[in-house]
Motif scaffolding. Structure first.
Motif, PDB file in Angstrom:
ATOM      1  N   TYR A  68     -36.976 -69.626 -79.039  1.00 16.33           N
ATOM      2  CA  TYR A  68     -36.202 -70.572 -79.847  1.00 16.33           C
ATOM      3  C   TYR A  68     -35.179 -71.256 -78.951  1.00 16.33           C
ATOM      4  O   TYR A  68     -34.577 -70.622 -78.084  1.00 16.33           O
ATOM      5  N   LYS A  93     -36.032 -82.393 -77.474  1.00 13.18           N
ATOM      6  CA  LYS A  93     -37.219 -81.782 -78.082  1.00 13.18           C
ATOM      7  C   LYS A  93     -38.448 -82.054 -77.224  1.00 13.18           C
ATOM      8  O   LYS A  93     -39.285 -81.162 -77.007  1.00 13.18           O
ATOM      9  N   GLN A 104     -39.757 -72.781 -80.663  1.00 14.43           N
ATOM     10  CA  GLN A 104     -39.295 -73.530 -81.827  1.00 14.43           C
ATOM     11  C   GLN A 104     -37.929 -74.143 -81.546  1.00 14.43           C
ATOM     12  O   GLN A 104     -36.976 -73.434 -81.208  1.00 14.43           O
ATOM     13  N   THR A 105     -37.819 -75.463 -81.677  1.00  9.19           N
ATOM     14  CA  THR A 105     -36.538 -76.148 -81.535  1.00  9.19           C
ATOM     15  C   THR A 105     -35.836 -76.166 -82.887  1.00  9.19           C
ATOM     16  O   THR A 105     -36.422 -76.508 -83.909  1.00  9.19           O
ATOM     17  N   SER A 152     -38.267 -80.394 -86.641  1.00 10.59           N
ATOM     18  CA  SER A 152     -37.538 -79.187 -86.261  1.00 10.59           C
ATOM     19  C   SER A 152     -36.780 -78.610 -87.448  1.00 10.59           C
ATOM     20  O   SER A 152     -36.272 -79.344 -88.300  1.00 10.59           O
TER      21      SER A 152
END
Length: 229
Positions: A68, A93, A104-105, A152
């Motif tokens: 993350y 991103k 995961q952004t 996101s």
């Protein structure tokens, strides 16, 4: 992140990442924390490889692997300059996607402040609204929109701040009425744990140094209540 709050027991670690790690581990999650923090920084600077902190971000993304990455914009930029926020978030991103696998952004929604919404501060009702709730609503809209643009997740810390401050009257601000105090940092961390792991943070038994456990338990409950799935 843009604000380097520190805990008195460990002055080298920003409060929010540190509390996030403590709460997550207390709940049984194995986490390793990394962060880049600088006061008043915008995502535009973090996205600039020629900037000192931008170089730090690029180096970490190039050499490390993350599950993350959480991005926090400077507090008022999403209201004052939405396009700048949107462009920088999209640029970061893209770089995260280029350097990371299955990462995961996440966007870190910040909070409305008494400073920006009262005559004692820099009140501008047309821009920020006339209350913490009104300002946070503007921030929430901006973060939600950018989250949709770059696909996101948004961790709605500001929403939890509104609940804690305006509805339950818990003091979560530093003396400048802008930044978070220790309780605000603890609430921020709890929201991130709740949002990422979808765990009930009310089961946590970690409390930061000098904390009132009753207040902390109220903040954990707020995180669980505000962040629903």
């Amino acid at each position: 992140f843009t604000y380097r709050g520190v805990n008195t027991s460990n002055k080298d670690n920003p409060e929010v990442p540190m509390y996030f790690g403590e709460i997550a581990r207390n709940l049984g999650f194995d986490v390793t924390i990394d962060s880049v923090c600088e006061g008043s920084y915008t995502l535009t600077k973090y996205a600039d490889k020629n900037d000192t902190r931008g170089k730090d971000v690029e180096d970490k993304l190039t050499h490390n692997k993350y599950d993350y990455v959480i991005l926090q914009e400077q507090s008022t930029t999403p209201i004052n300059n939405y396009d700048t926020f949107s462009t920088a978030a999209a640029k970061l991103k893209t770089r995260i996607n280029q350097t990371q696998t299955n990462c995961q952004t996440i966007l870190y929604e910040t909070w409305g402040t008494p400073y920006n919404t009262t005559k004692e501060g820099t009140a501008d009702p047309d821009k920020y609204g006339n209350s913490v709730t009104a300002m946070e609503a503007k921030l929430r809209t901006a973060y939600t929109n950018v989250g949709g643009e770059i696909n996101s997740q948004v961790n709605y810390v500001g929403k939890a701040f509104t609940e804690a401050f305006d509805k339950e009257h818990i003091d979560i601000y530093a003396d400048d009425d802008r930044h978070q105090n220790g309780y605000g940092a603890y609430l921020s961390a709890a929201v991130h744990v709740r949002s990422i792991f979808r765990a009930s943070v009310s089961n946590n038994t970690y409390y930061f140094e000098s904390a009132n456990q009753t207040i902390c338990n109220s903040l954990l409950r707020i995180a669980d209540t505000v962040i629903s799935f």
